[in-house]
Write a protein that holds these residues in place. Structure first.
Motif, PDB file in Angstrom:
ATOM      1  N   ASP A 115       0.828  -1.214   0.000  1.00 52.10           N
ATOM      2  CA  ASP A 115       0.000   0.000   0.000  1.00 52.10           C
ATOM      3  C   ASP A 115       0.859   1.259   0.000  1.00 52.10           C
ATOM      4  N   LEU A 116       1.933   1.273   0.776  1.00 55.45           N
ATOM      5  CA  LEU A 116       2.798   2.446   0.833  1.00 55.45           C
ATOM      6  C   LEU A 116       3.472   2.674  -0.514  1.00 55.45           C
ATOM      7  N   LYS A 117       3.878   1.602  -1.181  1.00 56.37           N
ATOM      8  CA  LYS A 117       4.570   1.744  -2.459  1.00 56.37           C
ATOM      9  C   LYS A 117       3.633   2.197  -3.582  1.00 56.37           C
ATOM     10  N   ARG A 118       2.338   2.130  -3.396  1.00 54.14           N
ATOM     11  CA  ARG A 118       1.391   2.520  -4.444  1.00 54.14           C
ATOM     12  C   ARG A 118       0.859   3.943  -4.254  1.00 54.14           C
ATOM     13  N   ARG A 119       1.227   4.603  -3.161  1.00 53.98           N
ATOM     14  CA  ARG A 119       0.733   5.967  -2.903  1.00 53.98           C
ATOM     15  C   ARG A 119       1.906   6.941  -2.974  1.00 53.98           C
ATOM     16  N   GLN A 120       1.710   8.015  -3.732  1.00 55.00           N
ATOM     17  CA  GLN A 120       2.795   8.971  -3.974  1.00 55.00           C
ATOM     18  C   GLN A 120       3.278   9.662  -2.706  1.00 55.00           C
ATOM     19  N   GLY A 121       2.364  10.128  -1.885  1.00 57.47           N
ATOM     20  CA  GLY A 121       2.742  10.906  -0.705  1.00 57.47           C
ATOM     21  C   GLY A 121       3.649  10.158   0.256  1.00 57.47           C
ATOM     22  N   PRO A 122       3.206   9.018   0.789  1.00 59.45           N
ATOM     23  CA  PRO A 122       4.074   8.283   1.722  1.00 59.45           C
ATOM     24  C   PRO A 122       5.373   7.803   1.086  1.00 59.45           C
ATOM     25  N   LEU A 123       5.298   7.403  -0.188  1.00 60.78           N
ATOM     26  CA  LEU A 123       6.515   6.952  -0.863  1.00 60.78           C
ATOM     27  C   LEU A 123       7.497   8.110  -1.037  1.00 60.78           C
ATOM     28  N   ALA A 124       6.977   9.289  -1.322  1.00 64.97           N
ATOM     29  CA  ALA A 124       7.844  10.459  -1.442  1.00 64.97           C
ATOM     30  C   ALA A 124       8.497  10.793  -0.100  1.00 64.97           C
ATOM     31  N   LEU A 125       7.767  10.613   0.993  1.00 62.61           N
ATOM     32  CA  LEU A 125       8.359  10.850   2.317  1.00 62.61           C
ATOM     33  C   LEU A 125       9.492   9.868   2.603  1.00 62.61           C
ATOM     34  N   VAL A 126       9.274   8.602   2.277  1.00 65.62           N
ATOM     35  CA  VAL A 126      10.318   7.589   2.486  1.00 65.62           C
ATOM     36  C   VAL A 126      11.524   7.904   1.601  1.00 65.62           C
ATOM     37  N   ALA A 127      11.279   8.242   0.330  1.00 63.74           N
ATOM     38  CA  ALA A 127      12.378   8.562  -0.578  1.00 63.74           C
ATOM     39  C   ALA A 127      13.120   9.817  -0.116  1.00 63.74           C
ATOM     40  N   GLY A 128      12.385  10.802   0.372  1.00 63.53           N
ATOM     41  CA  GLY A 128      13.032  11.997   0.909  1.00 63.53           C
ATOM     42  C   GLY A 128      13.884  11.675   2.120  1.00 63.53           C
ATOM     43  N   GLY A 129      13.386  10.788   2.999  1.00 61.25           N
ATOM     44  CA  GLY A 129      14.170  10.363   4.157  1.00 61.25           C
ATOM     45  C   GLY A 129      15.428   9.624   3.748  1.00 61.25           C
ATOM     46  N   VAL A 130      15.329   8.775   2.740  1.00 61.18           N
ATOM     47  CA  VAL A 130      16.504   8.055   2.237  1.00 61.18           C
ATOM     48  C   VAL A 130      17.507   9.044   1.647  1.00 61.18           C
ATOM     49  N   PHE A 131      16.991  10.051   0.943  1.00 56.96           N
ATOM     50  CA  PHE A 131      17.866  11.067   0.364  1.00 56.96           C
ATOM     51  C   PHE A 131      18.607  11.851   1.452  1.00 56.96           C
ATOM     52  N   VAL A 132      17.883  12.275   2.481  1.00 56.53           N
ATOM     53  CA  VAL A 132      18.507  13.014   3.588  1.00 56.53           C
ATOM     54  C   VAL A 132      19.542  12.144   4.286  1.00 56.53           C
ATOM     55  N   MET A 133      19.203  10.886   4.516  1.00 51.00           N
ATOM     56  CA  MET A 133      20.165   9.997   5.162  1.00 51.00           C
ATOM     57  C   MET A 133      21.365   9.734   4.254  1.00 51.00           C
ATOM     58  N   GLY A 134      21.176   9.787   2.937  1.00 50.76           N
ATOM     59  CA  GLY A 134      22.308   9.677   2.016  1.00 50.76           C
ATOM     60  C   GLY A 134      23.279  10.833   2.190  1.00 50.76           C
ATOM     61  N   MET A 135      22.745  12.032   2.458  1.00 47.25           N
ATOM     62  CA  MET A 135      23.607  13.177   2.738  1.00 47.25           C
ATOM     63  C   MET A 135      24.351  12.977   4.064  1.00 47.25           C
ATOM     64  N   VAL A 136      23.678  12.388   5.049  1.00 47.23           N
ATOM     65  CA  VAL A 136      24.330  12.100   6.333  1.00 47.23           C
ATOM     66  C   VAL A 136      25.430  11.055   6.134  1.00 47.23           C
ATOM     67  N   VAL A 137      25.205  10.083   5.257  1.00 48.64           N
ATOM     68  CA  VAL A 137      26.234   9.086   4.954  1.00 48.64           C
ATOM     69  C   VAL A 137      27.459   9.783   4.371  1.00 48.64           C
ATOM     70  N   CYS A 138      27.251  10.701   3.431  1.00 50.42           N
ATOM     71  CA  CYS A 138      28.381  11.444   2.857  1.00 50.42           C
ATOM     72  C   CYS A 138      29.139  12.201   3.940  1.00 50.42           C
ATOM     73  N   PHE A 139      28.412  12.809   4.849  1.00 47.76           N
ATOM     74  CA  PHE A 139      29.028  13.527   5.969  1.00 47.76           C
ATOM     75  C   PHE A 139      29.829  12.558   6.838  1.00 47.76           C
ATOM     76  N   TRP A 140      29.247  11.398   7.140  1.00 49.53           N
ATOM     77  CA  TRP A 140      29.903  10.387   7.988  1.00 49.53           C
ATOM     78  C   TRP A 140      31.147   9.818   7.302  1.00 49.53           C
ATOM     79  N   LEU A 141      31.142   9.752   5.989  1.00 52.08           N
ATOM     80  CA  LEU A 141      32.303   9.235   5.263  1.00 52.08           C
ATOM     81  C   LEU A 141      33.477  10.213   5.274  1.00 52.08           C
ATOM     82  N   VAL A 142      33.185  11.519   5.276  1.00 56.58           N
ATOM     83  CA  VAL A 142      34.233  12.517   5.077  1.00 56.58           C
ATOM     84  C   VAL A 142      34.733  13.140   6.374  1.00 56.58           C
ATOM     85  N   VAL A 143      33.855  13.618   7.220  1.00 52.79           N
ATOM     86  CA  VAL A 143      34.237  14.481   8.340  1.00 52.79           C
ATOM     87  C   VAL A 143      35.139  13.800   9.375  1.00 52.79           C
ATOM     88  N   PRO A 144      34.924  12.552   9.779  1.00 57.52           N
ATOM     89  CA  PRO A 144      35.831  11.970  10.788  1.00 57.52           C
ATOM     90  C   PRO A 144      37.293  11.912  10.347  1.00 57.52           C
TER      91      PRO A 144
END
Length: 191
Positions: A115-144
């Motif tokens: 059901d979540l994968k068939r609705r644009q709104g919730p799927l966009a929220l999950v994809a946005g969260g994955v995108f934000v966490m991808g930026m955190v991954v980049c930060f975690w890879l570089v800053v330490p």
């Protein structure tokens, strides 16, 4: 950084769904006659396929990263292990745990729902969260590697660069058609 890093394959996969959703709403053809064409392009079947693709890339991300971690850790090479130990000490340990939970487990468990994968709104929220966490991954890879903690300018610069990118993206999007021209699968909408 270890010489045998394989992060190129897990690159940015998250923004496709939220950008498609935002793009359809902000387009000139989304107002008026072209709105139907835009809605037809993002049917539940298409959104479901994008959700399945996001699930597959989420699983690929954890597979690549965990296998790399396991190989380096079990190989017990001091020059390779120091890269991980600097990121698994102090406050970085909690960030690494947060990445595992918020960049894999939460999206994975949410994307198991059809059901979540068939609705644009919730799927966009999950994809946005994955995108934000991808930026955190980049930060975690570089800053330490620089031996410093989080500075207040780090998120400010990221947000400023993201705002400039989004402004240019929206400006360019207004100059081009969102839907493929002369595609037989998309019926013509009378103007």
């Amino acid at each position: 950084m270890p010489r045998r890093r394989i992060h190129g394959a897990d690159a940015r996969r998250g923004p496709a769904v939220p950008l498609a959703r935002v793009s359809c709403r902000g387009r000139p053809e989304a107002r008026g006659a072209g709105r139907d064409a835009c809605a037809r392009a993002l049917q539940p079947v298409t959104v479901h396929d994008l959700g399945k693709l996001l699930l597959a890339f989420t699983m690929l991300w954890v597979y690549v990263n965990f296998s790399q971690f396991l190989i380096i850790w079990m190989g017990n090479l001091p020059e390779e292990i120091t890269w991980y130990t600097s990121r698994l000490r102090g406050g970085w340990r909690w960030l690494a745990l947060g990445l595992v939970v918020l960049h894999f487990f939460v999206p994975f468990l949410l994307l198991l729902s059809r059901d979540l994968k068939r609705r644009q709104g919730p799927l966009a929220l999950v994809a946005g969260g994955v995108f934000v966490m991808g930026m955190v991954v980049c930060f975690w890879l570089v800053v330490p590697a620089f031996g410093r903690a989080l500075h207040w300018l780090d998120p400010v610069v990221l947000l400023a660069m993201g705002a400039v990118w989004l402004a240019v993206f929206r400006w360019q999007l207004g100059r081009r058609s969102l839907l493929a021209e002369h595609d037989a699968r998309i019926a013509e909408v009378p103007a």
